[in-house]
Write an enzyme that holds these catalytic residues in place. Structure first.
Site, PDB file in Angstrom:
ATOM      1  N   HIS A   6      -9.749  37.716  40.576  1.00 48.18           N
ATOM      2  CA  HIS A   6     -10.738  38.500  39.836  1.00 48.18           C
ATOM      3  C   HIS A   6     -11.555  37.521  38.983  1.00 48.18           C
ATOM      4  O   HIS A   6     -11.295  37.374  37.781  1.00 48.18           O
ATOM      5  CB  HIS A   6     -10.016  39.533  38.964  1.00 48.18           C
ATOM      6  CG  HIS A   6     -10.909  40.553  38.336  1.00 48.18           C
ATOM      7  ND1 HIS A   6     -10.498  41.829  38.042  1.00 48.18           N
ATOM      8  CD2 HIS A   6     -12.200  40.490  37.919  1.00 48.18           C
ATOM      9  CE1 HIS A   6     -11.491  42.504  37.485  1.00 48.18           C
ATOM     10  NE2 HIS A   6     -12.532  41.694  37.385  1.00 48.18           N
ATOM     11  N   GLY A  31      -0.297  41.593  39.581  1.00 48.20           N
ATOM     12  CA  GLY A  31      -0.359  40.259  38.993  1.00 48.20           C
ATOM     13  C   GLY A  31       0.558  40.103  37.799  1.00 48.20           C
ATOM     14  O   GLY A  31       1.502  39.315  37.802  1.00 48.20           O
ATOM     15  N   HIS A  87      -2.809  48.028  39.091  1.00 48.57           N
ATOM     16  CA  HIS A  87      -2.851  47.817  37.639  1.00 48.57           C
ATOM     17  C   HIS A  87      -1.567  48.298  36.990  1.00 48.57           C
ATOM     18  O   HIS A  87      -1.205  49.458  37.096  1.00 48.57           O
ATOM     19  CB  HIS A  87      -4.048  48.478  36.947  1.00 48.57           C
ATOM     20  CG  HIS A  87      -4.625  47.573  35.898  1.00 48.57           C
ATOM     21  ND1 HIS A  87      -3.989  47.345  34.710  1.00 48.57           N
ATOM     22  CD2 HIS A  87      -5.722  46.782  35.908  1.00 48.57           C
ATOM     23  CE1 HIS A  87      -4.702  46.469  34.018  1.00 48.57           C
ATOM     24  NE2 HIS A  87      -5.748  46.096  34.719  1.00 48.57           N
ATOM     25  N   THR A 129      -9.203  43.323  30.567  1.00 54.10           N
ATOM     26  CA  THR A 129      -8.777  43.683  31.925  1.00 54.10           C
ATOM     27  C   THR A 129      -9.409  45.024  32.287  1.00 54.10           C
ATOM     28  O   THR A 129      -9.903  45.743  31.417  1.00 54.10           O
ATOM     29  CB  THR A 129      -7.230  43.726  32.017  1.00 54.10           C
ATOM     30  OG1 THR A 129      -6.850  43.944  33.379  1.00 54.10           O
ATOM     31  CG2 THR A 129      -6.631  44.821  31.152  1.00 54.10           C
ATOM     32  N   GLU A 159     -12.045  40.649  43.625  1.00 54.44           N
ATOM     33  CA  GLU A 159     -12.439  41.847  42.891  1.00 54.44           C
ATOM     34  C   GLU A 159     -13.312  41.459  41.705  1.00 54.44           C
ATOM     35  O   GLU A 159     -13.207  40.348  41.170  1.00 54.44           O
ATOM     36  CB  GLU A 159     -11.206  42.641  42.435  1.00 54.44           C
ATOM     37  CG  GLU A 159     -10.298  41.872  41.511  1.00 54.44           C
ATOM     38  CD  GLU A 159      -9.006  42.616  41.183  1.00 54.44           C
ATOM     39  OE1 GLU A 159      -8.524  43.408  41.999  1.00 54.44           O
ATOM     40  OE2 GLU A 159      -8.479  42.382  40.083  1.00 54.44           O
ATOM     41  N   ASN A 215      -2.101  39.090  42.658  1.00 55.82           N
ATOM     42  CA  ASN A 215      -3.240  38.695  41.827  1.00 55.82           C
ATOM     43  C   ASN A 215      -2.890  37.390  41.088  1.00 55.82           C
ATOM     44  O   ASN A 215      -1.876  37.336  40.379  1.00 55.82           O
ATOM     45  CB  ASN A 215      -3.537  39.839  40.844  1.00 55.82           C
ATOM     46  CG  ASN A 215      -4.755  39.580  39.995  1.00 55.82           C
ATOM     47  OD1 ASN A 215      -4.933  38.477  39.479  1.00 55.82           O
ATOM     48  ND2 ASN A 215      -5.598  40.585  39.828  1.00 55.82           N
TER      49      ASN A 215
HETATM   50  N1  PXP Z   1      -6.579  45.845  40.240  1.00 63.69           N
HETATM   51  C1  PXP Z   1      -7.604  45.491  39.442  1.00 63.69           C
HETATM   52  C2  PXP Z   1      -8.958  46.029  39.745  1.00 63.69           C
HETATM   53  C3  PXP Z   1      -7.421  44.614  38.355  1.00 63.69           C
HETATM   54  O1  PXP Z   1      -8.441  44.284  37.563  1.00 63.69           O
HETATM   55  C4  PXP Z   1      -6.121  44.091  38.137  1.00 63.69           C
HETATM   56  C5  PXP Z   1      -5.913  43.119  36.996  1.00 63.69           C
HETATM   57  O2  PXP Z   1      -6.706  41.996  37.171  1.00 63.69           O
HETATM   58  C6  PXP Z   1      -5.090  44.478  38.987  1.00 63.69           C
HETATM   59  C7  PXP Z   1      -5.341  45.360  40.031  1.00 63.69           C
HETATM   60  C8  PXP Z   1      -3.692  43.955  38.824  1.00 63.69           C
HETATM   61  O3  PXP Z   1      -3.172  44.444  37.629  1.00 63.69           O
HETATM   62  P1  PXP Z   1      -1.828  43.826  37.022  1.00 63.69           P
HETATM   63  O4  PXP Z   1      -2.133  42.410  36.657  1.00 63.69           O
HETATM   64  O5  PXP Z   1      -1.537  44.697  35.846  1.00 63.69           O
HETATM   65  O6  PXP Z   1      -0.783  43.907  38.093  1.00 63.69           O
END
Ligand code: PXP
Length: 249
Positions: free
Chosen positions: A44, A225, A203, A112, A75, A8
């Site tokens: 995103h 990310g 996430h 987020t 996303e 991400n």
């Molecule tokens: N999945 C979704 C739907 C998200 O909104 C995010 C954060 O933008 C992530 C995955 C990735 O999360 P992280 O940045 O905590 O790895």
């Protein structure tokens, strides 16, 4: 089977946007992570364009096209409309034609994503949106909590995949009491696979909590990310990529 790693890019875009100019250069960074072996790029975009901007989308899509093994995943909330030069989420996705579109229920001003869809409430709204994207050849994934009833509804609205929201798992892991929630994710993934849904997750995943999360069956992809960006500050980008790819092999 190894699990695909989709990086991400939001955090890189966030740093870029904090100053005028184009530093760090998002496209150069994306080229680097592709060369280092990630299998996907996730963005995103938000209507306020606080990190990924609409103008970032086409160059990233072209980069993924040059690397057929690298999937482009966009996303966001499908109900987000146009704002200034942001065209709205669905028009943006239709123009970009990513490999995958992950629909997320978060509000535009949320820092987020922090929960999956309640498809009792939004299923009938999502169904035509999912059909439209799928008719254009875009795989559709729904951001979901590990709730078995909701996952059955994800199949009913004809999603291709679910992305399991791993924030609460990561929180429990950091407190050392994650076994129960990990079992819920395992059960959710097993059900999804049984009824014909692919399984993604994301996430707050990081190098510490990923090893155990890897025991969730049928995982096709994780998108990461925040922790990936932080780790690369500490140990550098090549070592970070290597460490994540090893965990997912
Ligand atoms: N999945 C979704 C739907 C998200 O909104 C995010 C954060 O933008 C992530 C995955 C990735 O999360 P992280 O940045 O905590 O790895």
């Amino acid at each position: 089977m190894s699990v695909a790693l989709s990086i991400n890019l939001n955090k890189i875009a966030l740093i870029r946007n904090s100053r005028p100019g184009n530093n760090p250069n998002l496209l150069e960074y994306a080229n680097q992570i592709v060369d280092l072996g990630c299998q996907g790029i996730t963005v995103h975009p938000r209507p306020d364009q606080r990190h990924i901007r609409a103008a970032d989308i086409n160059p990233l899509k072209e980069l993924c096209h040059l690397h057929p093994m690298v999937e482009f995943n966009i996303e966001g909330n499908p109900l987000e409309g146009a704002l200034n030069d942001y065209p709205g989420f669905i028009p943006l996705v239709e123009a970009a034609h990513p490999d995958q579109c992950t629909l997320v229920p978060d509000a535009s001003d949320q820092p987020t994503s922090d929960h999956g869809f309640d498809l009792h409430k939004t299923g009938s709204l999502l169904e035509p949106i999912i059909r439209n994207l799928k008719n254009q050849g875009i795989r559709v994934s729904l951001f979901m909590d590990p709730d078995l009833e909701q996952i059955r509804l994800a199949k009913e609205v004809d999603a291709d995949r679910i992305e399991l929201y791993t924030g609460p798992y990561a929180q429990a892991f950091s407190e050392g009491n994650h076994q129960e929630i990990l079992s819920q994710h395992i059960a959710a993934a097993e059900l999804a696979n049984e009824i014909g849904l692919g399984v993604n997750a994301g996430h707050d995943l990081n190098l510490q909590n990923l090893a155990e999360y890897r025991s969730v069956p049928h995982l096709a992809e994780v998108s990461i990310g925040h922790a990936f960006t932080l780790d690369s500050l500490q140990i550098g980008l090549p070592s970070t990529m290597q460490a994540y790819l090893q965990k997912l092999a």
